[in-house]
Design an enzyme around this catalytic site. Structure first.
Site, PDB file in Angstrom:
ATOM      1  N   HIS A 226      -6.334  -1.484  -0.475  1.00  0.00           N
ATOM      2  CA  HIS A 226      -6.936  -0.141  -0.441  1.00  0.00           C
ATOM      3  C   HIS A 226      -8.426  -0.311  -0.162  1.00  0.00           C
ATOM      4  O   HIS A 226      -8.799  -0.740   0.926  1.00  0.00           O
ATOM      5  CB  HIS A 226      -6.612   0.549  -1.768  1.00  0.00           C
ATOM      6  CG  HIS A 226      -6.917   2.013  -1.858  1.00  0.00           C
ATOM      7  ND1 HIS A 226      -7.326   2.764  -0.793  1.00  0.00           N
ATOM      8  CD2 HIS A 226      -6.881   2.872  -2.925  1.00  0.00           C
ATOM      9  CE1 HIS A 226      -7.514   4.023  -1.181  1.00  0.00           C
ATOM     10  NE2 HIS A 226      -7.258   4.110  -2.464  1.00  0.00           N
ATOM     11  N   HIS A 277      -2.611   1.098   8.738  1.00  0.00           N
ATOM     12  CA  HIS A 277      -2.774   2.204   7.799  1.00  0.00           C
ATOM     13  C   HIS A 277      -1.431   2.870   7.601  1.00  0.00           C
ATOM     14  O   HIS A 277      -0.650   2.970   8.543  1.00  0.00           O
ATOM     15  CB  HIS A 277      -3.790   3.224   8.342  1.00  0.00           C
ATOM     16  CG  HIS A 277      -4.400   4.065   7.278  1.00  0.00           C
ATOM     17  ND1 HIS A 277      -3.754   5.160   6.755  1.00  0.00           N
ATOM     18  CD2 HIS A 277      -5.579   3.954   6.627  1.00  0.00           C
ATOM     19  CE1 HIS A 277      -4.526   5.686   5.819  1.00  0.00           C
ATOM     20  NE2 HIS A 277      -5.633   4.976   5.714  1.00  0.00           N
ATOM     21  N   ASP A 331     -12.186   0.549   7.065  1.00  0.00           N
ATOM     22  CA  ASP A 331     -12.846  -0.613   6.484  1.00  0.00           C
ATOM     23  C   ASP A 331     -13.349  -1.602   7.528  1.00  0.00           C
ATOM     24  O   ASP A 331     -14.224  -2.409   7.244  1.00  0.00           O
ATOM     25  CB  ASP A 331     -11.887  -1.337   5.526  1.00  0.00           C
ATOM     26  CG  ASP A 331     -11.766  -0.584   4.218  1.00  0.00           C
ATOM     27  OD1 ASP A 331     -12.771  -0.002   3.793  1.00  0.00           O
ATOM     28  OD2 ASP A 331     -10.670  -0.569   3.639  1.00  0.00           O
TER      29      ASP A 331
HETATM   30  N1  CMC Z   1      -2.302  -7.277   9.952  1.00  0.00           N
HETATM   31  C1  CMC Z   1      -1.144  -7.712  10.457  1.00  0.00           C
HETATM   32  N2  CMC Z   1       0.006  -6.997  10.404  1.00  0.00           N
HETATM   33  C2  CMC Z   1      -0.029  -5.803   9.838  1.00  0.00           C
HETATM   34  C3  CMC Z   1      -1.192  -5.276   9.279  1.00  0.00           C
HETATM   35  C4  CMC Z   1      -2.359  -6.066   9.363  1.00  0.00           C
HETATM   36  N3  CMC Z   1      -3.517  -5.637   8.846  1.00  0.00           N
HETATM   37  N4  CMC Z   1      -0.945  -4.068   8.769  1.00  0.00           N
HETATM   38  C5  CMC Z   1       0.356  -3.824   8.960  1.00  0.00           C
HETATM   39  N5  CMC Z   1       0.917  -4.885   9.623  1.00  0.00           N
HETATM   40  C6  CMC Z   1       2.323  -4.985  10.039  1.00  0.00           C
HETATM   41  C7  CMC Z   1       3.171  -5.603   8.951  1.00  0.00           C
HETATM   42  O1  CMC Z   1       3.255  -6.990   9.110  1.00  0.00           O
HETATM   43  C8  CMC Z   1       4.505  -4.912   9.166  1.00  0.00           C
HETATM   44  O2  CMC Z   1       5.126  -5.561  10.277  1.00  0.00           O
HETATM   45  P1  CMC Z   1       6.730  -5.678  10.368  1.00  0.00           P
HETATM   46  O3  CMC Z   1       7.215  -4.256  10.562  1.00  0.00           O
HETATM   47  O4  CMC Z   1       6.932  -6.553  11.543  1.00  0.00           O
HETATM   48  O5  CMC Z   1       7.164  -6.268   9.060  1.00  0.00           O
HETATM   49  C9  CMC Z   1       4.108  -3.514   9.634  1.00  0.00           C
HETATM   50  O6  CMC Z   1       2.819  -3.660  10.224  1.00  0.00           O
HETATM   51  C10 CMC Z   1       4.040  -2.490   8.500  1.00  0.00           C
HETATM   52  O7  CMC Z   1       3.175  -3.015   7.502  1.00  0.00           O
HETATM   53  P2  CMC Z   1       3.191  -2.555   5.987  1.00  0.00           P
HETATM   54  O8  CMC Z   1       2.312  -3.449   5.200  1.00  0.00           O
HETATM   55  O9  CMC Z   1       4.610  -2.390   5.547  1.00  0.00           O
HETATM   56  O10 CMC Z   1       2.561  -1.103   6.118  1.00  0.00           O
HETATM   57  P3  CMC Z   1       2.062  -0.196   4.937  1.00  0.00           P
HETATM   58  O11 CMC Z   1       2.038   1.189   5.439  1.00  0.00           O
HETATM   59  O12 CMC Z   1       2.798  -0.467   3.666  1.00  0.00           O
HETATM   60  O13 CMC Z   1       0.588  -0.765   4.680  1.00  0.00           O
HETATM   61  C11 CMC Z   1      -1.663  -1.256   4.744  1.00  0.00           C
HETATM   62  C12 CMC Z   1      -0.569  -0.221   5.097  1.00  0.00           C
HETATM   63  C13 CMC Z   1      -3.025  -0.613   4.905  1.00  0.00           C
HETATM   64  C14 CMC Z   1      -1.506  -1.696   3.296  1.00  0.00           C
HETATM   65  C15 CMC Z   1      -1.510  -2.478   5.696  1.00  0.00           C
HETATM   66  O14 CMC Z   1      -1.690  -2.055   7.020  1.00  0.00           O
HETATM   67  C16 CMC Z   1      -2.464  -3.598   5.345  1.00  0.00           C
HETATM   68  O15 CMC Z   1      -2.167  -4.427   4.492  1.00  0.00           O
HETATM   69  N6  CMC Z   1      -3.658  -3.661   6.015  1.00  0.00           N
HETATM   70  C17 CMC Z   1      -4.658  -4.627   5.688  1.00  0.00           C
HETATM   71  C18 CMC Z   1      -5.472  -4.158   4.482  1.00  0.00           C
HETATM   72  C19 CMC Z   1      -6.407  -3.027   4.832  1.00  0.00           C
HETATM   73  O16 CMC Z   1      -7.109  -3.066   5.847  1.00  0.00           O
HETATM   74  N7  CMC Z   1      -6.442  -2.016   3.948  1.00  0.00           N
HETATM   75  C20 CMC Z   1      -7.341  -0.875   4.108  1.00  0.00           C
HETATM   76  C21 CMC Z   1      -6.584   0.398   4.325  1.00  0.00           C
HETATM   77  S1  CMC Z   1      -7.628   1.711   4.930  1.00  0.00           S
HETATM   78  C22 CMC Z   1      -8.558   2.152   3.579  1.00  0.00           C
HETATM   79  C23 CMC Z   1      -7.820   3.074   2.693  1.00  0.00           C
HETATM   80  O17 CMC Z   1      -7.569   4.235   3.124  1.00  0.00           O
HETATM   81  O18 CMC Z   1      -7.498   2.677   1.579  1.00  0.00           O
END
Ligand code: CMC
Length: 394
Positions: A226, A277, A331
């Site tokens: 987050h 996201h 971020d």
């Molecule tokens: N790098 C590489 N792969 C990614 C990333 C990333 N940053 N984000 C998502 N993916 C891929 C993930 O591997 C998965 O692939 P597959 O379908 O092949 O398994 C797919 O995209 C879906 O990912 P998820 O983690 O299940 O998606 P989510 O909606 O649960 O998570 C997230 C969203 C923000 C937690 C995730 O994108 C992430 O971990 N990003 C990095 C951390 C980050 O930058 N967080 C700040 C968020 S913005 C600030 C806020 O509003 O809080």
């Protein structure tokens, strides 16, 4: 009973008038006003008024709001002493969480309920304004304590953003730095039902108090998935620089192998911080704004290399995973922006939290205005009718 949705994806759990997000088109509006317009033309204080009242203030209202906020900058002397007794090695987010919780003890009626046990909205707003006004003082007091420097008292003739930078550095910031920081505060103020806002709404829905809700929200925001991601973005940029140096490579040439290696380990949980996201499947509009903005501020402060590195990472990510809807989030470019403003790495997440306090508080008030206790269900997946085995026989 509704279907189970892991991570509550797609579940609508509240109504709000504060912010609107269209994740497919990359739109973010506060009370209908595009974020870009607010970042260009508004101030953080005016944006807070907008979020808390669902309309822009008239001039006299804004003046009164500013005066009220500024009159509350000072924290209780006991809290200053408490912060000064904290370990200098403590992480600022932990200090912040503890200090916001502690503020409740200096409020003679912290619960925010009227004599009939109903939410007292004016009292809740006043508590929210206190916390918002005092968070910068808390963070600056701790930062100076850990650096062994005397506390700098807040200045009521300074707006929220320059006052914070003044208390941190002991000198008033340049107008350009103050405005840069003010814009970051506007961009982070609210964002639908994100994890920390949801946390705050869940807590206040029990008719708990503003301090407890904000304290819980801070706990949520500090997680690396987050609000903690902006620090991790900077760590990643530094790691690339250090590794390139170790391998005797040019840093710009080392970016591609670094990112490709991380992507290759995606299935084991590797993430490129600042990308992806839950809601946006295109570039986050805050990132679009911050990209242009961070380029300008990086050029002005001699940090162009970091901007160029970020830009190259973005291009590689667009080529490799853009089709999957993984784009920069807020971020990604806020890391370079905060670094260029001269903020220390471990203050990045507290900066996010400082601004988001306005969104959390607004949501808490919205929640209690038309409250129903949050109490979802869990799908039980364990055994039934299991025998109790006495401890000696296990
Ligand atoms: N790098 C590489 N792969 C990614 C990333 C990333 N940053 N984000 C998502 N993916 C891929 C993930 O591997 C998965 O692939 P597959 O379908 O092949 O398994 C797919 O995209 C879906 O990912 P998820 O983690 O299940 O998606 P989510 O909606 O649960 O998570 C997230 C969203 C923000 C937690 C995730 O994108 C992430 O971990 N990003 C990095 C951390 C980050 O930058 N967080 C700040 C968020 S913005 C600030 C806020 O509003 O809080």
């Amino acid at each position: 009973m509704a279907e189970f949705s892991k991570g509550l994806e797609g579940v609508v759990a509240a109504e709000t008038q504060m912010s609107f997000i269209d994740g497919a088109k990359g739109i973010l509006e506060y009370v209908g006003i595009p974020i870009d317009d607010l970042a260009r033309n508004s101030t953080f204080e005016e944006t807070v008024f907008l979020l808390w009242n669902c309309r822009l203030p008239k001039k006299a209202e804004l003046d009164a709001f500013n005066t009220d906020l500024r009159s509350r900058y000072r924290i209780p002397a006991e809290l200053t002493s408490m912060i000064q007794s904290m370990p200098k090695t403590a992480q600022p987010m932990h200090v912040r969480r503890t200090a916001v919780s502690a503020l409740s003890m200096y409020d003679p009626s912290p619960n925010g309920l009227d004599s009939a046990g109903k939410p007292d909205i004016p009292a809740m707003r006043s508590k929210a304004l206190n916390v918002l006004a005092q968070i910068p003082t808390i963070i600056a007091t701790f930062d100076r304590h850990r650096r062994g420097l005397p506390v700098v008292d807040p200045r009521a003739n300074l707006a929220f953003a320059p006052n914070f930078l003044y208390m941190l550095n002991g000198e008033a910031p340049t107008p350009a730095m103050a405005r840069a920081f003010d814009i970051c505060m506007i961009l982070h103020a609210d964002h639908g039902l994100n994890n920390s806002t949801f946390t705050g709404r869940v807590v206040i829905s029990t008719l708990s108090d503003m301090y407890s809700a904000l304290t819980a929200a801070i706990g949520s925001l500090r997680g690396p998935l987050h609000g903690g991601a902006n620090e991790e973005v900077m760590d990643m940029l530094h790691e690339i620089e250090a590794e390139a140096k170790k391998q005797g490579k040019d840093v710009m040439d080392y970016i591609e192998p670094y990112i490709m290696d991380k992507l290759a380990h995606r299935n084991e949980g590797a993430r490129i911080m600042g990308f992806g996201h839950r809601v946006y499947k295109t570039i986050d509009p805050r990132a679009t704004f911050l990209k242009t903005f961070s380029k300008q501020i990086a050029a002005d402060t001699g940090n162009m290399r970091l901007y160029e590195m970020s830009s190259k990472i973005e291009a590689i990510m667009a080529r490799e995973v853009g089709a999957k809807g993984i784009y920069p989030n807020v971020d990604f470019y806020s890391a370079t922006t905060y670094h260029s403003i001269g903020l220390k790495l471990d203050l990045f997440t507290p900066m996010f939290a400082m601004s988001r306090t306005s969104g959390w508080a607004g949501h808490c008030i919205e929640q209690v205005t038309d409250n129903r206790l949050y109490r979802p269900a869990a799908k039980y997946v364990g055994p039934h009718g299991a025998p109790y085995v006495p401890v000696a026989q296990r």
